[in-house]
Design a protein around this motif. Structure first.
Motif, PDB file in Angstrom:
ATOM      1  N   ARG A  31       0.835  -1.205   0.000  1.00 19.33           N
ATOM      2  CA  ARG A  31       0.000   0.000   0.000  1.00 19.33           C
ATOM      3  C   ARG A  31       0.866   1.251   0.000  1.00 19.33           C
ATOM      4  N   GLY A  32       1.988   1.194   0.709  1.00 22.27           N
ATOM      5  CA  GLY A  32       2.908   2.326   0.703  1.00 22.27           C
ATOM      6  C   GLY A  32       3.515   2.549  -0.668  1.00 22.27           C
ATOM      7  N   PHE A  33       3.809   1.451  -1.366  1.00 19.98           N
ATOM      8  CA  PHE A  33       4.393   1.549  -2.705  1.00 19.98           C
ATOM      9  C   PHE A  33       3.439   2.257  -3.660  1.00 19.98           C
ATOM     10  N   PHE A  34       2.170   1.818  -3.653  1.00 18.45           N
ATOM     11  CA  PHE A  34       1.204   2.420  -4.572  1.00 18.45           C
ATOM     12  C   PHE A  34       0.831   3.841  -4.160  1.00 18.45           C
ATOM     13  N   LEU A  35       0.693   4.056  -2.841  1.00 19.27           N
ATOM     14  CA  LEU A  35       0.228   5.353  -2.367  1.00 19.27           C
ATOM     15  C   LEU A  35       1.315   6.417  -2.400  1.00 19.27           C
ATOM     16  N   ILE A  36       2.558   6.034  -2.016  1.00 13.23           N
ATOM     17  CA  ILE A  36       3.616   7.038  -1.857  1.00 13.23           C
ATOM     18  C   ILE A  36       4.662   6.969  -2.960  1.00 13.23           C
ATOM     19  N   THR A  37       5.145   5.749  -3.270  1.00 13.51           N
ATOM     20  CA  THR A  37       6.157   5.643  -4.328  1.00 13.51           C
ATOM     21  C   THR A  37       5.573   6.029  -5.681  1.00 13.51           C
ATOM     22  N   LEU A  38       4.409   5.467  -6.001  1.00  5.25           N
ATOM     23  CA  LEU A  38       3.777   5.780  -7.288  1.00  5.25           C
ATOM     24  C   LEU A  38       2.918   7.037  -7.213  1.00  5.25           C
ATOM     25  N   GLY A  39       2.205   7.206  -6.092  1.00  4.65           N
ATOM     26  CA  GLY A  39       1.293   8.348  -5.964  1.00  4.65           C
ATOM     27  C   GLY A  39       1.978   9.665  -5.648  1.00  4.65           C
ATOM     28  N   GLY A  40       3.191   9.564  -5.094  1.00  6.10           N
ATOM     29  CA  GLY A  40       3.930  10.785  -4.773  1.00  6.10           C
ATOM     30  C   GLY A  40       3.962  11.057  -3.275  1.00  6.10           C
ATOM     31  N   LYS A  41       5.066  11.667  -2.824  1.00  5.09           N
ATOM     32  CA  LYS A  41       5.246  11.935  -1.389  1.00  5.09           C
ATOM     33  C   LYS A  41       4.575  13.252  -0.994  1.00  5.09           C
ATOM     34  N   THR A  42       3.279  13.338  -1.258  1.00 10.46           N
ATOM     35  CA  THR A  42       2.536  14.545  -0.906  1.00 10.46           C
ATOM     36  C   THR A  42       2.066  14.453   0.541  1.00 10.46           C
ATOM     37  N   ASP A  43       1.745  15.608   1.121  1.00 15.17           N
ATOM     38  CA  ASP A  43       1.231  15.624   2.490  1.00 15.17           C
ATOM     39  C   ASP A  43      -0.060  14.805   2.594  1.00 15.17           C
ATOM     40  N   GLU A  44      -0.891  14.903   1.577  1.00 10.99           N
ATOM     41  CA  GLU A  44      -2.160  14.167   1.583  1.00 10.99           C
ATOM     42  C   GLU A  44      -1.920  12.662   1.602  1.00 10.99           C
ATOM     43  N   ASN A  45      -1.019  12.175   0.767  1.00  9.81           N
ATOM     44  CA  ASN A  45      -0.739  10.742   0.716  1.00  9.81           C
ATOM     45  C   ASN A  45      -0.079  10.252   2.005  1.00  9.81           C
ATOM     46  N   LYS A  46       0.798  11.086   2.567  1.00 12.10           N
ATOM     47  CA  LYS A  46       1.430  10.724   3.829  1.00 12.10           C
ATOM     48  C   LYS A  46       0.381  10.589   4.935  1.00 12.10           C
ATOM     49  N   GLN A  47      -0.580  11.519   4.978  1.00 13.07           N
ATOM     50  CA  GLN A  47      -1.626  11.470   5.986  1.00 13.07           C
ATOM     51  C   GLN A  47      -2.520  10.254   5.797  1.00 13.07           C
ATOM     52  N   LYS A  48      -2.797   9.904   4.546  1.00 16.28           N
ATOM     53  CA  LYS A  48      -3.587   8.702   4.268  1.00 16.28           C
ATOM     54  C   LYS A  48      -2.866   7.464   4.797  1.00 16.28           C
ATOM     55  N   TYR A  49      -1.564   7.421   4.577  1.00 16.58           N
ATOM     56  CA  TYR A  49      -0.781   6.263   5.016  1.00 16.58           C
ATOM     57  C   TYR A  49      -0.754   6.174   6.544  1.00 16.58           C
ATOM     58  N   PRO A  82       0.354  19.425  18.585  1.00 11.14           N
ATOM     59  CA  PRO A  82       1.622  18.676  18.563  1.00 11.14           C
ATOM     60  C   PRO A  82       2.315  18.677  19.919  1.00 11.14           C
ATOM     61  N   SER A  83       2.969  17.557  20.224  1.00 15.64           N
ATOM     62  CA  SER A  83       3.668  17.402  21.497  1.00 15.64           C
ATOM     63  C   SER A  83       4.765  16.367  21.323  1.00 15.64           C
ATOM     64  N   THR A 138      16.667  17.687  13.618  1.00 16.36           N
ATOM     65  CA  THR A 138      15.749  18.553  14.360  1.00 16.36           C
ATOM     66  C   THR A 138      14.960  19.462  13.431  1.00 16.36           C
ATOM     67  N   ALA A 139      15.616  20.004  12.428  1.00 16.80           N
ATOM     68  CA  ALA A 139      14.939  20.899  11.484  1.00 16.80           C
ATOM     69  C   ALA A 139      13.861  20.156  10.697  1.00 16.80           C
ATOM     70  N   THR A 140      14.176  18.914  10.278  1.00 16.47           N
ATOM     71  CA  THR A 140      13.207  18.099   9.547  1.00 16.47           C
ATOM     72  C   THR A 140      12.026  17.740  10.434  1.00 16.47           C
ATOM     73  N   ILE A 141      12.319  17.385  11.685  1.00 22.38           N
ATOM     74  CA  ILE A 141      11.260  17.057  12.642  1.00 22.38           C
ATOM     75  C   ILE A 141      10.396  18.286  12.899  1.00 22.38           C
ATOM     76  N   ALA A 142      11.037  19.456  12.976  1.00 24.67           N
ATOM     77  CA  ALA A 142      10.297  20.704  13.198  1.00 24.67           C
ATOM     78  C   ALA A 142       9.308  20.966  12.065  1.00 24.67           C
ATOM     79  N   GLU A 143       9.689  20.605  10.835  1.00 26.56           N
ATOM     80  CA  GLU A 143       8.783  20.773   9.698  1.00 26.56           C
ATOM     81  C   GLU A 143       7.546  19.902   9.864  1.00 26.56           C
ATOM     82  N   LYS A 144       7.725  18.676  10.369  1.00 22.28           N
ATOM     83  CA  LYS A 144       6.598  17.785  10.611  1.00 22.28           C
ATOM     84  C   LYS A 144       5.695  18.336  11.717  1.00 22.28           C
TER      85      LYS A 144
END
Length: 249
Positions: A31-49, A82-83, A138-144
C-alpha cells in the motif's frame, strides 16, 4: 496435561500472530508503494498512510490472542496539538499501542528498527526517524511538527526485561525544549507480560495504555531545563510503576 495444553495453545497463538504480522507487513509495504512511491510523497498521501497505520495498529492491539486491552484517557487528550509523546517500554507490541493513538505521529526508532528487513520500509514510508540522528534532523522534525505531527520517543531507549522503569535518556526532553513542545506521558502495562523481552512466544494477559495529563510547555519550563525534566519524569514513572505493582497485589 494442563501445562502441555497451555504450551500448545500459546505456541499456536504465537505462530498465528507471527504469520498475521508478516502478512500485515507485506500489505502495508504494498500500500505504501502504490500510495507514496507511485502516488507521490505529498502531504495528503502521507496522511492517508498514517491513518492506515493507525487503523491497523488499533485492530492488532485489540485482537492479540489470549489478551484483553483497556484504553484509559482520563484527561481526554485529543493529540490535536503537537507534542512530544513519551512512554515506558516493555515489548515489541508497544509500538503498535502508540501508533493507534493518532495518525499525526512521527516515531523516533532505534537504527536496527529503521533498517529491519520485515518492516523497515514501512517505517521509512511513515517518515519515522532513527533516534541516533535526532539532533541532525531537528529541522526536519520541526517541519513535521509545523504540519501538526507529534513526536514519540521511548526515553528508556530499550525494552525493560522485567517491566521495571529503566534509566531515562535525555533526547525526548531535549527535543521538547528545543521545539517548544508540550509533553504527553503514556503509561503502558501488561505488554511485558504478554510478550516479554526474554520470550519468543505470547502469553495470556491484560494490557492497558493510560494517557496521563499533558505537561504544558509553561509548566515544564518551571521544572527546569531538559536535564532536570529527565530526572523529574523518570521519578514520576517509577512512582507510577510502583503504584501499579502495589495495586495489582
Amino acid at each position: 496435561m494442563k501445562r502441555i495444553l497451555y504450551l500448545v495453545r500459546q505456541t499456536a497463538y504465537t505462530i498465528f500472530s507471527f504469520c498475521y504480522f508478516l502478512g500485515l507487513a507485506v500489505e502495508l509495504t504494498v500500500r505504501g508503494f502504490f500510495l507514496i512511491t507511485l502516488g507521490g510523497k505529498t502531504d495528503e498521501n502521507k496522511q492517508k498512510y498514517h491513518r492506515i497505520l493507525q487503523r491497523k495498529a488499533k485492530f492488532v492491539v485489540n485482537h492479540i490472542p489470549g489478551t484483553t486491552f483497556t484504553y484509559i484517557n482520563t484527561p481526554q487528550e485529543t493529540f490535536q496539538k503537537p507534542s512530544v509523546i513519551i512512554s515506558n517500554h516493555q515489548s515489541h507490541l508497544d509500538l503498535m499501542a502508540i501508533m493507534m493513538l493518532t495518525p499525526k505521529l512521527i516515531i523516533l526508532t532505534k537504527n536496527w528498527v529503521w533498517h529491519n528487513p520485515f518492516y523497515g520500509i514501512i517505517i521509512r514510508y511513515a517518515d519515522y526517524f532513527p533516534i541516533s540522528d535526532t539532533e541532525k534532523m531537528t529541522a526536519t522534525i520541526a517541519e513535521k511538527v509545523e504540519k501538526g505531527y507529534s513526536v514519540m520517543i521511548f526515553p528508556e531507549g530499550t525494552r525493560s526485561a522485567d517491566s521495571h522503569i529503566l534509566r531515562f535518556h535525555r533526547g525526548a526532553f531535549y527535543l521538547a525544549e528545543k521545539l517548544g513542545l508540550d509533553i504527553v506521558p503514556i503509561f503502558i502495562k501488561g505488554f511485558g507480560d504478554v510478550l516479554p523481552k526474554t520470550s519468543s512466544h505470547l502469553h495470556p494477559g491484560q494490557l492497558s495504555l493510560e494517557v496521563m495529563p499533558r505537561i504544558r510547555r509553561d509548566d515544564s519550563s518551571q521544572m527546569g531545563d531538559y536535564r532536570e525534566m529527565t530526572k523529574r519524569l523518570h521519578k514520576m514513572y517509577v512512582r507510577k510503576y510502583n503504584e501499579e505493582v502495589c495495586h495489582h497485589r
